[in-house]
Scaffold this motif. Sequence first.
Motif, PDB file in Angstrom:
ATOM      1  N   UNK A   7      80.079  75.172  30.160  1.00 15.30           N
ATOM      2  CA  UNK A   7      81.391  75.716  29.995  1.00 15.30           C
ATOM      3  C   UNK A   7      81.337  77.148  30.684  1.00 15.30           C
ATOM      4  N   UNK A   8      82.167  77.695  31.365  1.00 17.78           N
ATOM      5  CA  UNK A   8      82.212  78.824  32.339  1.00 17.78           C
ATOM      6  C   UNK A   8      83.577  79.571  31.987  1.00 17.78           C
ATOM      7  N   UNK A  23      75.988  79.235  41.911  1.00 20.85           N
ATOM      8  CA  UNK A  23      75.260  80.068  41.305  1.00 20.85           C
ATOM      9  C   UNK A  23      75.411  80.671  40.140  1.00 20.85           C
ATOM     10  N   UNK A  24      76.597  81.004  40.113  1.00 22.58           N
ATOM     11  CA  UNK A  24      77.345  81.708  38.981  1.00 22.58           C
ATOM     12  C   UNK A  24      77.018  80.667  37.700  1.00 22.58           C
ATOM     13  N   UNK A  25      77.471  79.408  37.786  1.00 21.32           N
ATOM     14  CA  UNK A  25      77.473  78.321  37.055  1.00 21.32           C
ATOM     15  C   UNK A  25      75.854  78.284  36.662  1.00 21.32           C
ATOM     16  N   UNK A  26      75.049  78.158  37.533  1.00 21.63           N
ATOM     17  CA  UNK A  26      73.706  77.931  37.337  1.00 21.63           C
ATOM     18  C   UNK A  26      72.891  79.012  36.601  1.00 21.63           C
ATOM     19  N   UNK A  27      73.476  80.263  36.991  1.00 23.63           N
ATOM     20  CA  UNK A  27      72.676  81.474  36.190  1.00 23.63           C
ATOM     21  C   UNK A  27      73.268  81.554  34.794  1.00 23.63           C
ATOM     22  N   UNK A  29      74.453  79.052  32.755  1.00 27.49           N
ATOM     23  CA  UNK A  29      74.193  77.929  32.017  1.00 27.49           C
ATOM     24  C   UNK A  29      72.566  78.006  31.526  1.00 27.49           C
ATOM     25  N   UNK A  30      71.722  78.392  32.603  1.00 24.69           N
ATOM     26  CA  UNK A  30      70.327  78.437  32.373  1.00 24.69           C
ATOM     27  C   UNK A  30      69.463  79.563  32.609  1.00 24.69           C
ATOM     28  N   UNK A  39      66.852  72.122  41.533  1.00 26.17           N
ATOM     29  CA  UNK A  39      66.711  71.251  40.450  1.00 26.17           C
ATOM     30  C   UNK A  39      68.261  71.168  39.947  1.00 26.17           C
ATOM     31  N   UNK A  40      68.786  72.283  40.133  1.00 25.78           N
ATOM     32  CA  UNK A  40      70.310  72.184  39.631  1.00 25.78           C
ATOM     33  C   UNK A  40      70.830  71.269  40.438  1.00 25.78           C
ATOM     34  N   UNK A  41      70.675  71.248  41.850  1.00 21.98           N
ATOM     35  CA  UNK A  41      71.419  70.568  42.896  1.00 21.98           C
ATOM     36  C   UNK A  41      71.283  69.046  42.327  1.00 21.98           C
TER      37      UNK A  41
END
Length: 204
Positions: A7-8, A23-27, A29-30, A39-41
């Motif tokens: 959720x963003x 990258x914003x989603x990855x940062x 969330x995790x 790994x995210x990809x």
Amino acid sequence: NGRVPLFIELRKIDAVSSVDLENVIRFTAFGADSFSEKTFSHFAEEGTFIFLLDGFDEVLKEKRTAFEQQIVELSRKYPKSGFIVSGRPDDRFDGWQGFSTLKSRPLRYGQFVDLIGKVPFDGVTRNNFLKIADEGFFNKHSSFLSNPLLSLMMLLTYRDNAEIPNRICTFYENCFATLFSQHDALKESFRREKCLDQLEFKRI
């Protein structure tokens, strides 16, 4: 089906001058270090995630086109993952290939009662409000109270005025005043562009 929802809130990232949405989603969330880009990809390609991108209408107007392009590109890059974007009605959504535009159905009376019952609110005020807003009252004002946001605005209006007026013009005026002054104020660091003040709106 075992997917992981991410959720963003888009309004929280549109203040950044240049945004790499992936990258914003990855940062967000995790964390920056706990989940590598590779790994995210990998998991996104496998369809592990459902990306819930909330409040497209709260992105600054001048940045919406850039956000739109990145969202559509991500959906093409990771076709097995799910993408849900929420926002007020906008014709631009109809042009997003691979997306379907959905609209929420109006609340029924039982759903309205459930919604009010779940809101973190003063219990006495909420119970008194529900005594007034019975099924007959709901049916009389269903065009208004079947909308979740406007139902909550009515609850706030009741709290501020200790009554729900019988005259429909007063009813809507009080709700608009509450909506105008409090709805966006509840959202940290967000200010929606307004072109009318309350008096001008009332006159129109």
